[in-house]
Design an enzyme around this catalytic site. Structure first.
Site, mmCIF file in Angstrom:
data_model
loop_
_atom_site.group_PDB
_atom_site.id
_atom_site.type_symbol
_atom_site.label_atom_id
_atom_site.label_comp_id
_atom_site.label_asym_id
_atom_site.label_seq_id
_atom_site.Cartn_x
_atom_site.Cartn_y
_atom_site.Cartn_z
ATOM 1 N N ASP A 182 0.815 -1.209 0.000
ATOM 2 C CA ASP A 182 0.000 0.000 0.000
ATOM 3 C C ASP A 182 0.852 1.264 0.000
ATOM 4 O O ASP A 182 2.007 1.256 0.442
ATOM 5 C CB ASP A 182 -0.911 0.022 1.238
ATOM 6 N N LYS A 183 0.258 2.340 -0.441
ATOM 7 C CA LYS A 183 0.938 3.642 -0.502
ATOM 8 C C LYS A 183 1.584 3.993 0.832
ATOM 9 O O LYS A 183 2.750 4.415 0.884
ATOM 10 C CB LYS A 183 -0.065 4.724 -0.898
#
Length: 298
Positions: free
Chosen positions: A135-136
């Site tokens: 994820d970011k």
């Protein structure tokens, strides 16, 4: 062309509803509405329209254009590199691959600059070289394939659950004993940005964790993934009542200064598809992670 479908929650204008229910930005949602790529119960609507509760919203995503994804000279930490693959230590806040309305500043843009044309093409033009993602707002290690042979070999290890993935996480509350969460994960019925533990349209998900240390109101864990579902650690930790600290989707988001979950992909291990050698890489905890641990010491 991929189409995302979900049921509307009442009282929200269409562009905001799409942004809240998918991974699209609000500006990207507006563009798709203006292009006629959005329908409500099968009929085109305007961005200011407010769909009734339960109405079916369909968002058709256009195929990405390679011309929109350009190499960018963005510094990246390369832990290992050979003719077939790279291991990269991704910083918190960096998106792995481009998405609709977000075609720059990603790890893929940086890889295209660093590797030129030497990236696998199996995942298409928008995700060259990307075998798996994080994820970011999750930092840490991921591997990148430079050719299709390597991509296939690494992907097969992921499917066979022989690919080592160890994370370091700080979760809320006190966990005293090591444990395993075995609970299937699927897409949330009404919120496309969220995953959840569910028996409907779900896939097996198994997460193992070991307690490293208890802090004031938090627990530092080592976490191993047996499977690799979207948001798996975040969903499972929230499911057992201990969401990851800073998680704005599955927890309270506190403390806000973390700007997302306190989760780091610390270790990966795999068999090199060409040489047959087992390779394992470990990374130090990043600065934001160490700072948070210091702030919660008793």
């Amino acid at each position: 062309m991929e189409t995302i479908r979900f049921n509307a929650a009442g009282g929200c204008r269409l562009d905001k509803l799409i942004s809240d229910s998918t991974e699209l930005s609000r500006s990207a949602a507006v563009k798709l509405i203006e292009l006629g790529n959005v329908t409500v119960n099968g009929k085109p609507c305007g961005k200011k329209d407010v769909p009734s509760e339960g109405a079916e919203v369909a968002v058709s995503l256009p195929e990405p254009q390679n011309a929109d994804i350009l190499p960018e000279d963005i510094p990246i930490e390369i832990v290992y590199e050979d003719a077939d693959l790279l291991v990269v230590n991704k910083p918190k806040g960096m998106v792995v691959h481009p998405a609709v309305g977000h075609y720059s500043g990603t790890l893929v843009n940086a890889l295209m600059f660093h590797c030129g044309g030497s990236l696998s093409g199996i995942n298409g033009e928008i995700r060259p070289g990307i075998v798996h993602r994080i994820d970011k707002d999750t930092s840490g290690l991921l591997m990148v394939a430079k050719n299709d042979l390597t991509h296939i070999g690494l992907s097969e290890q992921i499917k066979a659950h022989t690919f080592t993935r160890e994370y370091s996480a700080v979760v809320t509350g006190c966990i005293k004993e090591n444990g395993t969460v075995n609970a299937p994960i699927g897409r949330h019925k009404t919120d496309r940005k969220r995953m959840c533990v569910t028996q409907e349209n779900s896939r097996e998900a198994v997460t193992h964790y070991t307690v490293i240390r208890n802090y004031a109101g938090y627990t530092h864990l080592a976490v191993w993934l047996e499977t690799g579902r979207t948001h798996q650690i975040r969903v499972h930790m929230s499911y057992i009542g201990h969401p990851v600290a800073g998680d704005e989707v599955y927890g309270s988001g506190k403390p806000k200064w973390l700007n997302g979950q306190c989760l780091h992909a610390k270790k990966i291990g795999f068999v090199h598809p060409r040489t047959g050698e087992y390779m394992e890489f470990d990374s130090e905890l990043p600065e934001y992670f160490v700072k948070f641990l210091r702030s919660i010491e008793v």
